[in-house]
Every structure is written in structure tokens, then in C-alpha cells.
Design an enzyme around this catalytic site. Structure first.
Site, mmCIF file in Angstrom:
data_model
loop_
_atom_site.group_PDB
_atom_site.id
_atom_site.type_symbol
_atom_site.label_atom_id
_atom_site.label_comp_id
_atom_site.label_asym_id
_atom_site.label_seq_id
_atom_site.Cartn_x
_atom_site.Cartn_y
_atom_site.Cartn_z
ATOM 1 N N SER A 83 0.841 -1.206 0.000
ATOM 2 C CA SER A 83 0.000 0.000 0.000
ATOM 3 C C SER A 83 0.869 1.246 0.000
ATOM 4 O O SER A 83 0.513 2.266 -0.596
ATOM 5 C CB SER A 83 -0.941 0.001 1.211
ATOM 6 O OG SER A 83 -0.237 0.290 2.403
ATOM 7 N N PHE A 123 -1.006 10.779 -6.944
ATOM 8 C CA PHE A 123 -1.100 9.330 -6.981
ATOM 9 C C PHE A 123 -2.013 8.837 -8.087
ATOM 10 O O PHE A 123 -2.141 7.652 -8.287
ATOM 11 C CB PHE A 123 -1.591 8.792 -5.630
ATOM 12 C CG PHE A 123 -0.788 9.313 -4.464
ATOM 13 C CD1 PHE A 123 0.604 9.307 -4.515
ATOM 14 C CD2 PHE A 123 -1.409 9.849 -3.351
ATOM 15 C CE1 PHE A 123 1.352 9.810 -3.458
ATOM 16 C CE2 PHE A 123 -0.660 10.331 -2.286
ATOM 17 C CZ PHE A 123 0.711 10.322 -2.347
ATOM 18 N N TRP A 136 1.994 1.666 -3.486
ATOM 19 C CA TRP A 136 0.890 2.175 -4.309
ATOM 20 C C TRP A 136 0.872 3.701 -4.281
ATOM 21 O O TRP A 136 0.600 4.348 -5.292
ATOM 22 C CB TRP A 136 -0.444 1.645 -3.785
ATOM 23 C CG TRP A 136 -1.643 2.194 -4.503
ATOM 24 C CD1 TRP A 136 -2.238 1.703 -5.628
ATOM 25 C CD2 TRP A 136 -2.406 3.368 -4.143
ATOM 26 N NE1 TRP A 136 -3.314 2.486 -5.997
ATOM 27 C CE2 TRP A 136 -3.441 3.510 -5.105
ATOM 28 C CE3 TRP A 136 -2.320 4.299 -3.108
ATOM 29 C CZ2 TRP A 136 -4.373 4.553 -5.048
ATOM 30 C CZ3 TRP A 136 -3.241 5.328 -3.062
ATOM 31 C CH2 TRP A 136 -4.246 5.442 -4.011
ATOM 32 N N HIS A 137 1.198 4.274 -3.130
ATOM 33 C CA HIS A 137 1.171 5.726 -3.009
ATOM 34 C C HIS A 137 2.268 6.393 -3.809
ATOM 35 O O HIS A 137 2.107 7.541 -4.242
ATOM 36 C CB HIS A 137 1.287 6.136 -1.533
ATOM 37 C CG HIS A 137 0.020 5.986 -0.767
ATOM 38 N ND1 HIS A 137 -0.376 4.794 -0.208
ATOM 39 C CD2 HIS A 137 -0.963 6.879 -0.472
ATOM 40 C CE1 HIS A 137 -1.535 4.954 0.403
ATOM 41 N NE2 HIS A 137 -1.919 6.210 0.261
ATOM 42 N N GLY A 138 3.369 5.732 -4.019
ATOM 43 C CA GLY A 138 4.427 6.361 -4.792
ATOM 44 C C GLY A 138 5.669 5.511 -4.886
ATOM 45 O O GLY A 138 5.938 4.678 -4.015
#
Length: 448
Positions: A274, A448, A277-279
């Protein structure tokens, strides 16, 4: 399209692939269904990985002396992560039999391009949204005004609270090595509320604008800083993403049905993903992994903590116990935000923030001097500006406390007309007087 018109082709590609993949999955039998699902997932994850993680991989390989360091020159399409996860949820739900394949190409495209939540969520599920496109919409005064009020509250949180806090946060985080101790603590606490107001403000605008048009989107935030544990925090923060990872990654990995060791690994892995996923940055991965560690530590220490609460008598005083739990959770979350906010900083700068968080703390006598407070607490802004920022945070949390049982919109709607419109005008005046308009800041989650 504003930045690169050809990026529409990316959107078109994934829409066409997922549209036909959904139909093929529904009509296929046996292993063919799985292969069509894999085709859809590979297409979506492939596009996301190329644009978001290629340069990260190149840089990591270069640091390990495995490859030459030459980054590719392209712009990350806005909202790609949100679009990808929403598109993936569609084909997964069709595969699981929870959603019929959408035969109308235009309505399927509308599902993945629904403008209120396209850029930064909430990440919707097809079961909640697709059927709403078939329902006849008619004008409803109460619904429209309710949606507009929610949009106004979201805009207030963004322009008045978040953007004002940004001024203080940027002061420290843009030059972190110049500060230590109290200024870092103040900036970190302010960022904790800044990112909430910024992101939940967008979500309120998204839900409100959808409501105006007659659509109901899922709730994405539920007073997260009132949480009494990290697990509760993730049931209240970015709900659409946390439930996405729970349903499509954590449970398929075994969820709570496996051994404690495997369960801990799965939880840690999911939160690390996760973060990714943000960066494409190690700071995001550390942020996610840190939350995974929090949850594992909480599970391991559950019995000792319960025993401590018993022998100290805290369990007999629920209000104090809950207050301590909420304060502890807030501190843990705020500490983790340091890595999130420091995503663009060099590792040494981010490490400076963490290691100097409690360094060079003043004595009580020094702390009470105006010169120290002006420089390290007010961060060289005026006392009035600082008190306005703190007052806005308190005001928002009071509203949240009031809303624990019923929406503030419902409460105000029951007031007499004169009082209700007085509050509306005061709200509008506060927006224009206290809002930050000369230094507008983009929504944090747009990246994002």
C-alpha cells in the site's frame, strides 16, 4: 489530456481491455475465466508499473551498480493509481460472480471515468455504482442542497484549513536540516491535520458533487483521528483503499485463516505494498511498512496491554483509557506521516527529521519566553496566524465530535430558518476571510 493529449490512448486502451475482459470472463468456463482475468490485471498493472515504477526501478538498479542511471522522461498521468484499482475491482468482481459484466460500453467507460472521483477516489466497486447509471435521476431540492453543503464543507477543509496549515508545514519540511525539536513536532502535528483536511476535503467534494447529480458514492473518511487503535484508524482512513487491499490482496493471501506467523507476514506485506501504491519512493514503502509493524506489534502485545490496564485500574475508567488510546494512536500515525510528507526529501533529510524530533528541547523557563515561542512554535508567523490555525483544527474536531451520531447537515437543517441562514452566511464569510487564495496548493493525492 491538458498535459499530454496522447495519454487519452492509455485510458482508452485499459477501458477496451477491461470491457471485453469482463464479457469474456462471464461467458467463459473453467480455466479460461482465470486467463481472461489475468489478461485484464496484466494490462492494468503493466500500465501502472510502467509509468509509476520504471524510473524507481532504474534508480534502484543504478544504486546497486547493476545498471546505468538514465531515467525516462515522461509525466505520470494524474489519478492513474485510482483509475487502475477501480478498473481492477470490476474484472475481479465479475470473475467472482458478484457483478454481471456490463454490456453497454458507454456505461462501463462512465464507471471508470466518473468525474467526481476519477482523480483521487473514493475507489468505487461496480456493485455500488454501475446500477445507479440505469436509474432515472430527477431534481430533488433537499438532495441537491445537501450535496452542495457537503461540497462547501470539503472546500472549507481544503482552502481554509489545509492550505493554511501548509504554510507552517512547508516552512519546516522544505528546509528540514535547519530545525530540530519543537519546530519539527509542530510541523508534523500540523501536517497530520493538513493531509486529512486536504484528502478528506477532496472526498467530500467528490461525494457532494455526485450527490447533487443523484449518485451515492462510498464514504471514504470517518473521523480517523478519534481512533483508539491503528486497526481502527485504517477502518476510518481512506476506507475505499483499505477495504480494496483487504478484499483483493489480504484475504486472497489467506487473511485470518492462516497461522499467526503467516498472518503477520501477510499484513506487513499488504501495508508495504500500500505504501508502494502511493508512490515509487522508499519513504512511502517505509510509511506503509511502519503501519504494518504497528498492527503486528499491537496483536503481539494485546494480552500484556490488557493486563496492564487491569492492574493499573485503567479499564475501570473507560474515558481515561479511551483518551490514552486515542492519543497514543494519534502519535503513532503522526510519526509515520513524517516519511509520507518527506517523500521528495533525500534519505538523510528525512532521517534528520526522525532523529531530531525530540532533540534540543528547551527548559520550561526557556520555552515560556516569547522569543523562543515566536521562532520555534509560531515558526516566525504572527501569533494571530498561529492561533487561527490551531483554532481551525479545534473547530473541525468539534464538528467531528458533534457528527458522531448524526451529520451536521442534518442537524443544521432542523434549525429555524433565521438561525440556519445566519450560520450559512457566517460560514461563507469565514471562508473568504480565512481562506488561502494567494498561494493555492494542489490536492496532495493528485500525485497518486
Amino acid at each position: 489530456m491538458v498535459f499530454k493529449p496522447e495519454y487519452l490512448l492509455i485510458l482508452g486502451f485499459t477501458i477496451v481491455v477491461d470491457y471485453y475482459a469482463g464479457i469474456w470472463i462471464e461467458n467463459a468456463v473453467g480455466k479460461q475465466r482465470k486467463w481472461f482475468l489475468i489478461l485484464s490485471l496484466v494490462a492494468n498493472i503493466g500500465v501502472l508499473a510502467f509509468f509509476k515504477y520504471t524510473n524507481f526501478a532504474i534508480f534502484a538498479l543504478a544504486q546497486a551498480n547493476i545498471a546505468h542511471y538514465k531515467l525516462l522522461d515522461f509525466i505520470l498521468p494524474i489519478g492513474l493509481s485510482f483509475h487502475t484499482f477501480q478498473a481492477m475491482s470490476y474484472t475481479i468482481e465479475v470473475y467472482r460472480g458478484n457483478q454481471k459484466a456490463e454490456k453497454h460500453f458507454g456505461l462501463y467507460a462512465l464507471y471508470v471515468m466518473f468525474y467526481p472521483q476519477l482523480v483521487a477516489g473514493p475507489i468505487e466497486r461496480p456493485q455500488n455504482v454501475l446500477h445507479q447509471f440505469y436509474e432515472k435521476k430527477s431534481f430533488d431540492y433537499q438532495r441537491v442542497t445537501s450535496g452542495l453543503k457537503l461540497m462547501a464543507w470539503g472546500l472549507f477543509k481544503k482552502v481554509v484549513i489545509a492550505d493554511r496549515l501548509t504554510l507552517f508545514v512547508d516552512k519546516v519540511y522544505d528546509t528540514p536540516t535547519q530545525y530540530e525539536g519543537v519546530p519539527i513536532i509542530i510541523a508534523t502535528i500540523f501536517f497530520t491535520f493538513q493531509i486529512y483536511c486536504d484528502f478528506s476535503g477532496y472526498s467530500d467534494i467528490a461525494l457532494g458533487s455526485a450527490e447533487v447529480m443523484g449518485f451515492k458514492l462510498m464514504k471514504n473518511f470517518d473521523r480517523p483521528y478519534f481512533s483508539k487503535s491503528i486497526s481502527e484508524f485504517w477502518r476510518r482512513w481512506h476506507i475505499s483503499l483499505s477495504t480494496w487491499f483487504r478484499d483483493y490482496l489480504y484475504i486472497p493471501l489467506g487473511g485470518n485463516r492462516v497461522s499467526k506467523t503467516r498472518q503477520n507476514f501477510n499484513q506487513f506485506f499488504v501495508f508495504a505494498v500500500s505504501g508502494l501504491w502511493h508512490g515509487a519512493n522508499w519513504n512511502f514503502i517505509i510509511w506503509g511498512a511502519l503501519h504494518g509493524f504497528y498492527l503486528i506489534f499491537a496483536r503481539i502485545t494485546q494480552k500484556p496491554r490488557a493486563y496492564f490496564n487491569k492492574i493499573t485500574g485503567l479499564e475501570k475508567v473507560p474515558f481515561i483509557l479511551k483518551t490514552v488510546q486515542a492519543f497514543t494512536t494519534f502519535c503513532l500515525v503522526a510519526f509515520a506521516w513524517i516519511f509520507f510528507r518527506g517523500n521528495y526529501l533525500e534519505q538523510s533529510q528525512c532521517w534528520h527529521l526522525v532523529t531530531h524530533l525530540f532533540s534540543n528541547l528547551p527548559s520550561t523557563k526557556e520555552f515560556l519566553t516569547y522569543n523562543y515561542i515566536a521562532k520555534n512554535v509560531f515558526l516566525e508567523f504572527t501569533m494571530v496566524e498561529f492561533l487561527i490555525a490551531v483554532g481551525l483544527i479545534i473547530f473541525m474536531e468539534i464538528i467531528h465530535y458533534i457528527q458522531r451520531d448524526k451529520s451536521i447537515r442534518q442537524i443544521v437543517s432542523n434549525y429555524p430558518t433565521a438561525l440556519r441562514w445566519t450560520l450559512y452566511y457566517l460560514f461563507i464569510m469565514a471562508f473568504f476571510i480565512l481562506g488561502i487564495f494567494d498561494q493555492p496548493a494542489k490536492f496532495i493525492y493528485f500525485q497518486f
